[in-house]
Design a protein around this motif. Structure first.
Motif, PDB file in Angstrom:
ATOM      1  N   MET A 132     -66.033 -39.072 102.451  1.00 63.05           N
ATOM      2  CA  MET A 132     -66.058 -38.755 101.025  1.00 63.05           C
ATOM      3  C   MET A 132     -64.864 -37.895 100.627  1.00 63.05           C
ATOM      4  O   MET A 132     -64.257 -38.097  99.575  1.00 63.05           O
ATOM      5  N   MET A 133     -64.510 -36.931 101.474  1.00 59.35           N
ATOM      6  CA  MET A 133     -63.358 -36.086 101.188  1.00 59.35           C
ATOM      7  C   MET A 133     -62.080 -36.908 101.154  1.00 59.35           C
ATOM      8  O   MET A 133     -61.208 -36.703 100.305  1.00 59.35           O
ATOM      9  N   ARG A 134     -61.963 -37.849 102.089  1.00 64.58           N
ATOM     10  CA  ARG A 134     -60.774 -38.707 102.129  1.00 64.58           C
ATOM     11  C   ARG A 134     -60.680 -39.577 100.874  1.00 64.58           C
ATOM     12  O   ARG A 134     -59.598 -39.739 100.294  1.00 64.58           O
ATOM     13  N   LYS A 135     -61.820 -40.140 100.445  1.00 61.31           N
ATOM     14  CA  LYS A 135     -61.827 -40.946  99.220  1.00 61.31           C
ATOM     15  C   LYS A 135     -61.411 -40.118  98.017  1.00 61.31           C
ATOM     16  O   LYS A 135     -60.625 -40.562  97.178  1.00 61.31           O
ATOM     17  N   LYS A 136     -61.937 -38.880  97.936  1.00 58.60           N
ATOM     18  CA  LYS A 136     -61.593 -38.009  96.818  1.00 58.60           C
ATOM     19  C   LYS A 136     -60.108 -37.677  96.832  1.00 58.60           C
ATOM     20  O   LYS A 136     -59.438 -37.671  95.798  1.00 58.60           O
ATOM     21  N   MET A 137     -59.570 -37.405  98.029  1.00 57.83           N
ATOM     22  CA  MET A 137     -58.157 -37.076  98.161  1.00 57.83           C
ATOM     23  C   MET A 137     -57.287 -38.267  97.736  1.00 57.83           C
ATOM     24  O   MET A 137     -56.301 -38.100  97.018  1.00 57.83           O
ATOM     25  N   MET A 138     -57.653 -39.472  98.164  1.00 50.03           N
ATOM     26  CA  MET A 138     -56.876 -40.650  97.804  1.00 50.03           C
ATOM     27  C   MET A 138     -56.941 -40.908  96.301  1.00 50.03           C
ATOM     28  O   MET A 138     -55.952 -41.307  95.686  1.00 50.03           O
TER      29      MET A 138
END
Length: 77
Positions: free
Chosen positions: A58-64
């Protein structure tokens, strides 16, 4: 002009009826949160490693998503 407004009104009315019928025809839920006709479903707990993997994803998706938005804003200027 009258044809367009009457068509929009009809579409809105039909859409409202479709949404109302969909929510009214939902099966009642049991207290435990499972549907009454499905006794074969069991709840399982997530391990801490699985929870961490989900959190990282989820953090990676938010960052992208942030990265894409920033890129778009820079390209617009």
């Amino acid at each position: 002009m009258k044809k367009i407004t009457s068509a929009l009104a009809a579409v809105t009315l039909l859409g409202g009826l479709a949404l109302g019928a969909g929510s009214a025809s939902a099966a009642p839920m049991a207290i435990s949160g499972l549907q009454a006709g499905q006794p074969g479903i069991t709840q399982v707990r997530m391990s801490s490693s699985e929870r961490m993997m989900l959190k990282k994803r989820m953090m990676r998706k938010k960052m992208m998503r942030r990265h894409m938005m920033k890129k778009r804003m820079m390209n617009r200027m």
